[in-house]
Design an enzyme around this catalytic site. Structure first.
Site, mmCIF file in Angstrom:
data_model
loop_
_atom_site.group_PDB
_atom_site.id
_atom_site.type_symbol
_atom_site.label_atom_id
_atom_site.label_comp_id
_atom_site.label_asym_id
_atom_site.label_seq_id
_atom_site.Cartn_x
_atom_site.Cartn_y
_atom_site.Cartn_z
ATOM 1 N N ASP A 69 -3.352 -3.775 0.182
ATOM 2 C CA ASP A 69 -3.889 -3.236 -0.969
ATOM 3 C C ASP A 69 -2.450 -3.016 -2.033
ATOM 4 O O ASP A 69 -1.435 -3.371 -1.685
ATOM 5 C CB ASP A 69 -4.746 -2.111 -0.851
ATOM 6 C CG ASP A 69 -5.878 -2.125 -2.111
ATOM 7 O OD1 ASP A 69 -5.072 -1.922 -3.127
ATOM 8 O OD2 ASP A 69 -6.990 -2.229 -1.769
ATOM 9 N N HIS A 77 -0.907 -5.493 -3.387
ATOM 10 C CA HIS A 77 -1.263 -5.606 -4.685
ATOM 11 C C HIS A 77 -0.037 -5.089 -5.588
ATOM 12 O O HIS A 77 -0.100 -4.763 -6.794
ATOM 13 C CB HIS A 77 -2.265 -4.884 -4.822
ATOM 14 C CG HIS A 77 -3.559 -5.494 -4.114
ATOM 15 N ND1 HIS A 77 -4.704 -5.306 -4.295
ATOM 16 C CD2 HIS A 77 -3.634 -6.663 -3.580
ATOM 17 C CE1 HIS A 77 -5.722 -5.769 -3.533
ATOM 18 N NE2 HIS A 77 -5.031 -7.161 -2.956
#
Ligand SMILES: *[C@@H]1O[C@H](CO)[C@@H](O)[C@H](O)[C@H]1NC(C)=O
Ligand SMILES: *[C@@H]1O[C@H](CO)[C@@H](O)[C@H](O)[C@H]1NC(C)=O
Ligand SMILES: *[C@@H]1O[C@H](CO)[C@@H](O)[C@H](O)[C@H]1NC(C)=O
Ligand SMILES: *[C@@H]1O[C@H](CO)[C@@H](O)[C@H](O)[C@H]1NC(C)=O
Ligand SMILES: *[C@@H]1O[C@H](CO)[C@@H](O)[C@H](O)[C@H]1NC(C)=O
Ligand SMILES: *[C@@H]1O[C@H](CO)[C@@H](O)[C@H](O)[C@H]1NC(C)=O
Ligand SMILES: *[C@@H]1O[C@H](CO)[C@@H](O)[C@H](O)[C@H]1NC(C)=O
Ligand SMILES: CC(=O)N[C@H]1CO[C@H](CO)[C@@H](O)[C@@H]1O
Length: 401
Positions: free
Chosen positions: A218, A241
């Protein structure tokens, strides 16, 4: 001669005493009953309690080797600096249901001033099994998985030369803290592990993340509301991300974010580079200002630069009203490298509160795919340009703010 010798004999013990005063008292977890193969939670807690009560600096020592740790909550306040020196690997149980307190984190450290975590050790969250249980992207009442290392109300502290691996959830939380440095910090988890943000910072001031490597599923670093003065420098992100501010606006009580500096960072195969995301139709009216993204290298990142004030993953929000969050004083300079998505730069600001004072300078991005030419998307923003832009930022799609 005799006089000299007497002087030496007299002075030496004084020096030794002085040196002793500088040496921290060491609390070795083995002295508190830690044994390889058994749960060391109680031993660590007992050592911690003594260290907290010490009026001189102390060091808690976890020696090399693999130690199992079911869960621990280390609370201050402390009377003198504490160093937690982890040379070994601390291993969580792979089964999240074995966590004694299922509402708690794996390792929590709260209310401590002058904490150092060091030692070159590894915090192994053993998340491989737990990630399969994470269905939060489709289930609002999903099971809560434990964060690896949760630091709350921590002041003047340094976390250096430690690795956190395969956390079941966010790797590190740094909440309500002041003056915290993460130095040569390593996060390692696979690119497909859910919700495993590297470092999440919120309601904190003066946080530095330096010379670190964050590979996760993430966000590399995510920043929540009331975050001020964060310096992220020489951090390599990817997979993951990228670095993000937000998502913001979900709660009316959220407070301003200001002073975020991302410099000399590299993004390898990340889905974003730097990103600011705010919810549309959100109750919060905070401001986000003084964001500086400079000297960034993109190595096949999908969306190198993103301001998204219509952030709405899985289409689960109401896009009718624009975001009421104001973003201002932003600089984006010297961003170069390759992107795997054609639409490489998004400056999508709020129709209600357009972005203000945005400066874009020296962008040099090359699209490596075959879906047409590289483009940018701009809404409700009129950036000031300095230097060169390749692609020409906002050249075709800018709407008047
Ligand atoms: C804390 O330290 C003081 C002396 O500095 C001692 O009297 C007291 O017993 C200690 N308390 C605990 C809980 O260890
Ligand atoms: C940390 O600093 C804040 C603000 O100065 C203070 O209120 C708090 O008591 C400090 N916490 C500790 C554990 O020293
Ligand atoms: C921040 O914390 C570090 C490490 O404990 C300390 O050396 C430094 O003086 C602190 N800085 C401020 C401004 O409080
Ligand atoms: C940047 O961080 C990496 C990884 O920790 C380190 O090896 C390198 O020396 C750092 N670069 C500089 C200029 O400090
Ligand atoms: C940033 O990177 C450049 C080259 O990549 C290097 O010369 C410079 O020292 C770095 N600055 C910092 C503060 O790490
Ligand atoms: C770049 O990223 C895309 C999408 O993530 C991937 O399909 C592609 O293989 C990557 N290319 C290289 C050269 O790594
Ligand atoms: C933005 O920068 C201007 C000029 O430097 C300054 O006057 C203004 O207060 C800043 N705005 C915010 C919200 O920080
Ligand atoms: C999964 C988990 O335990 N998350 C918690 C980590 O710590 C923060 C702050 O203490 C909590 O808000 C999370 O719920």
């Amino acid at each position: 001669m005799a006089l000299k010798l007497i002087t030496v004999l007299f002075v030496l013990p004084l020096l030794a005493l002085n040196a002793n005063a500088q040496q921290p008292v060491t609390y070795d977890v083995r002295k508190y009953g830690a044994k390889p193969g058994a749960d060391i939670s109680q031993a660590l807690l007992d050592a911690w309690k003594e260290a907290c009560n010490s009026t001189t600096p102390s060091k808690i020592f976890i020696p090399p080797g693999t130690w199992s740790l079911s869960q621990v909550k280390l609370l201050g306040t402390n009377k003198a600096p504490i160093e937690l020196q982890i040379q070994g690997t601390l291993q969580a149980s792979p089964d999240p249901s074995k966590l004694p307190n299922k509402e708690g984190e794996w390792i929590t450290i709260n209310y401590v001033n002058f904490l150092t975590i060091s030692g070159g050790g590894v915090l192994d969250g053993q998340g491989q099994e737990a990630w399969k249980l994470n269905d939060c992207h489709k289930n609002k009442n999903c099971a809560k998985l434990p964060i690896n290392l949760s630091l709350n109300f921590i002041n003047n502290s340094i976390i250096q030369d430690v690795t956190t691996k395969d956390s079941k959830n966010f790797h590190v939380n740094c909440i309500s803290s002041y003056n915290v440095t993460f130095l040569r910090f390593t996060v390692s988890a696979p690119g497909d592990s859910p919700n495993t943000d590297g470092i999440h910072v919120a309601r904190s001031t003066n946080v530095r993340i330096t010379d670190s490597i964050i590979k996760t599923g993430d966000d590399c670093v995510s920043m929540g509301d009331e975050t001020k003065e964060v310096y992220i420098q020489n951090v390599t992100c990817g997979p993951g991300h990228g670095i993000s501010i937000g998502s913001l606006g979900g709660y009316a009580t959220e407070k301003d974010v200001t002073g975020i500096y991302v410099r000399n960072c590299t993004f390898i195969g990340t889905t974003n580079g730097v990103r600011v995301k705010t919810w549309p139709s959100a109750p919060a009216t905070l401001t986000v200002s003084d964001l500086h993204f400079e000297d960034l290298i993109m190595d096949n990142a999908s969306l190198p630069i993103v301001i998204d004030q219509e952030y709405c993953p899985h289409n689960l929000c109401n896009k009718e009203r624009p975001s009421s969050i104001k973003i201002s004083n932003v600089s984006i300079k010297n961003v170069r490298g390759t992107t795997s998505t054609a639409e490489a730069v998004w400056l999508v600001c709020s129709g209600l509160k357009p972005c203000e004072n945005v400066e874009v300078g020296d962008i040099d991005l090359k699209y490596t795919g075959n879906q047409g030419p590289i483009t940018t998307q701009c809404t409700n923003v009129k950036p000031k340009f300095v230097g060169k832009q390749n692609p020409p930022v906002c050249a075709t799609t800018a709407k008047s703010a």
